[in-house]
Scaffold this motif. Structure first.
Motif, mmCIF file in Angstrom:
data_model
loop_
_atom_site.group_PDB
_atom_site.id
_atom_site.type_symbol
_atom_site.label_atom_id
_atom_site.label_comp_id
_atom_site.label_asym_id
_atom_site.label_seq_id
_atom_site.Cartn_x
_atom_site.Cartn_y
_atom_site.Cartn_z
ATOM 1 N N UNK A 290 0.828 -1.219 0.000
ATOM 2 C CA UNK A 290 0.000 0.000 0.000
ATOM 3 C C UNK A 290 0.858 1.263 0.000
ATOM 4 N N UNK A 291 2.193 1.117 -0.107
ATOM 5 C CA UNK A 291 3.047 2.313 -0.105
ATOM 6 C C UNK A 291 2.776 3.149 -1.360
ATOM 7 N N UNK A 292 2.444 4.426 -1.155
ATOM 8 C CA UNK A 292 2.212 5.354 -2.267
ATOM 9 C C UNK A 292 3.224 6.493 -2.164
ATOM 10 N N UNK A 293 3.543 7.116 -3.300
ATOM 11 C CA UNK A 293 4.442 8.268 -3.279
ATOM 12 C C UNK A 293 3.868 9.343 -2.359
ATOM 13 N N UNK A 294 4.718 9.954 -1.561
ATOM 14 C CA UNK A 294 4.265 11.035 -0.685
ATOM 15 C C UNK A 294 3.689 10.543 0.628
ATOM 16 N N UNK A 295 3.623 9.224 0.827
ATOM 17 C CA UNK A 295 3.046 8.701 2.075
ATOM 18 C C UNK A 295 4.103 7.995 2.925
#
Ligand SMILES: Cc1cc2nc3c(=O)[nH]c(=O)nc-3n(C[C@H](O)[C@H](O)[C@H](O)COP(=O)(O)OP(=O)(O)OC[C@H]3O[C@@H](n4cnc5c(N)ncnc54)[C@H](O)[C@@H]3O)c2cc1C
Length: 403
Positions: free
Chosen positions: A64-69
């Motif tokens: 679930x890793x997203x850019x900016x998180x």
């Protein structure tokens, strides 16, 4: 530790802590507070309802890793690490099986664009120190033979597991009851504020429920409780998700050795820009999800939503069209402006928040319970939860941020 609140006249005995909302987040907060010796009550017309009745239950800190998180990643990982002990403790307290399955996850790409995107995700995961392994299409199919022949490659993440959120919720209700949490099966209509301090709520039958501290854990409705002053109202919105439940066939009895299950781990992909996942449970349920729609409080299951999920899941695992479709359902994720939760004390003394968990509420259940219990007993958030204090959305905090 027990405080005596200076409450207004009340028909119900005052408690140390009143939790508004009995979804998984409110329940874990109430359980942990009661374990710390705080007298605790919870108000919700249907404790154990809410988004967890719909959720897939992926414990997907890595996939679930997203850019900016990246900040949220730290909290997600902290909660994932606590899961094994949390499950052991909750199972021990209730005798209930939570459907916790350490099965891992495979994220696959179906075309060249998806593969390029997945390669970038792999690089981001590696930079973040996360364990994931790049596999060729053939290696993916060797792991999961039901995958489509066109799968071009994938990421194997052995640390992303799953739990059955319905069982988790039911166990949390039992654990709360056993720990002495008092349930008020009603709506909270209005927060009571006396002399600039939250003192409890007025319930839908007119009862005043008074408490030393109030935790607002009302999911996507957290921004709608009357009486909460504007400056502490959480900026939470509903994000609709539709989900399907199919029934997998029993594996045929094998002549020699173990027979292959339909799917042995969670499989996910981005198909034409939409996320799709298939979560196989040990009891034969296969959860296919999920749409992400900004449509207010609408929870209609639509033909379009079901069609898109089946179409995308079929591209990934063609054999799903043979399976019985058992259930279609929609729920509301409590979304926040940065997709991360709001945890702990607010500017209004006596009012704490535990909301805005968006796509990761099931994953974040253990760490949220611990963080809120710490805040309720000490007045401060533990280290790992400090970046998620509600004050980060205050007008002053927002203007201080670098452009
Ligand atoms: C389709 C879908 C798939 C998901 N998949 C995953 C996943 O795979 N992994 C994961 O980690 N997370 C997942 N989630 C997210 C997760 O389900 C949520 O983040 C989590 O359930 C939120 O829990 P909550 O207790 O904060 O809110 P809710 O579940 O919304 O509960 C809030 C409760 O508050 C009560 N309430 C509201 N207002 C009041 C009031 N005024 N008085 C009294 N009670 C009130 C409601 O009745 C409700 O019971 C998914 C969510 C959806 C919708």
């Amino acid at each position: 530790m027990s405080r005596t609140p200076q409450a207004p006249s009340s028909h119900v005995p005052a408690v140390d802590v009143l939790v508004v909302g009995g979804g998984i987040i409110g329940l874990v907060t109430a359980w942990r507070a009661a374990q710390r010796g705080l007298t605790t009550a919870l108000v919700d017309p249907e404790p154990g309802g809410g988004a967890a009745q719909v959720a897939a239950g992926m414990l997907a800190a890595v996939t679930e890793l997203h850019y900016g998180e990246e900040t949220l990643l730290g909290l997600n990982l902290a909660s994932a690490r606590r899961y094994p002990d949390f499950v052991t403790e909750l199972t021990g307290a209730t005798g209930q099986d939570l459907g916790y399955r350490r099965c891992g996850t495979l994220t696959v790409a179906l075309d060249a664009d998806d593969r390029a995107h997945l390669r970038e995700l792999h690089a981001l995961q590696s930079r973040s120190g996360l364990e994931s392994e790049w596999l060729s299409g053939r290696e993916c199919r060797r792991l999961e033979p039901m995958l489509a022949p066109g799968v071009r490659g994938g990421l194997r993440v052995d640390g992303d597991h799953q739990i059955d959120p319905r069982r988790l919720t039911s166990a949390l209700v039992t654990a709360c009851e056993r720990a002495g949490v008092v349930f008020h099966r009603m709506w909270a209509e209005r927060l009571t504020v006396v002399r600039d301090r939250a003192r409890g709520v007025v319930a839908s039958d007119g009862t005043e429920l008074s408490a030393g501290q109030v935790v607002l854990a009302a999911g996507s409705l957290s921004g709608r409780l009357a009486g909460v002053p504007e400056y502490v109202l959480p900026p939470v919105r509903p994000v609709k998700g539709q989900v399907l439940r199919l029934a997998m066939p029993e594996p045929p009895p094998a002549l020699t050795g173990p027979s292959a299950p339909f799917l042995s781990r969670t499989v996910r992909a981005v198909v034409r820009g939409s996320h799709v996942y298939l979560v196989p449970r040990e009891n034969g349920e296969l959860v296919v999800g999920a749409t992400s729609e900004e449509l207010g409080w609408d929870t209609t299951v639509t033909a379009g939503g079901v069609y898109e999920l089946l179409r995308d899941a079929h591209e990934l695992v063609p054999g799903i069209t043979e399976l019985p479709l058992v259930e279609t359902r929609a729920g509301l994720r409590p979304g926040s402006p940065d997709n991360a939760p709001l945890l702990g004390p607010t500017e209004l003394p006596g009012l704490l928040l535990a909301t805005g968990h968006h796509r990761n509420g099931v994953l974040l259940t253990p760490v949220t319970g611990d963080a809120l219990a710490h805040a309720l007993t000490t007045g401060e958030l533990p280290e790992e939860a400090r970046p998620f204090a509600p004050g980060r959305f205050d007008a002053a905090a927002l203007t201080e941020q670098p452009a």
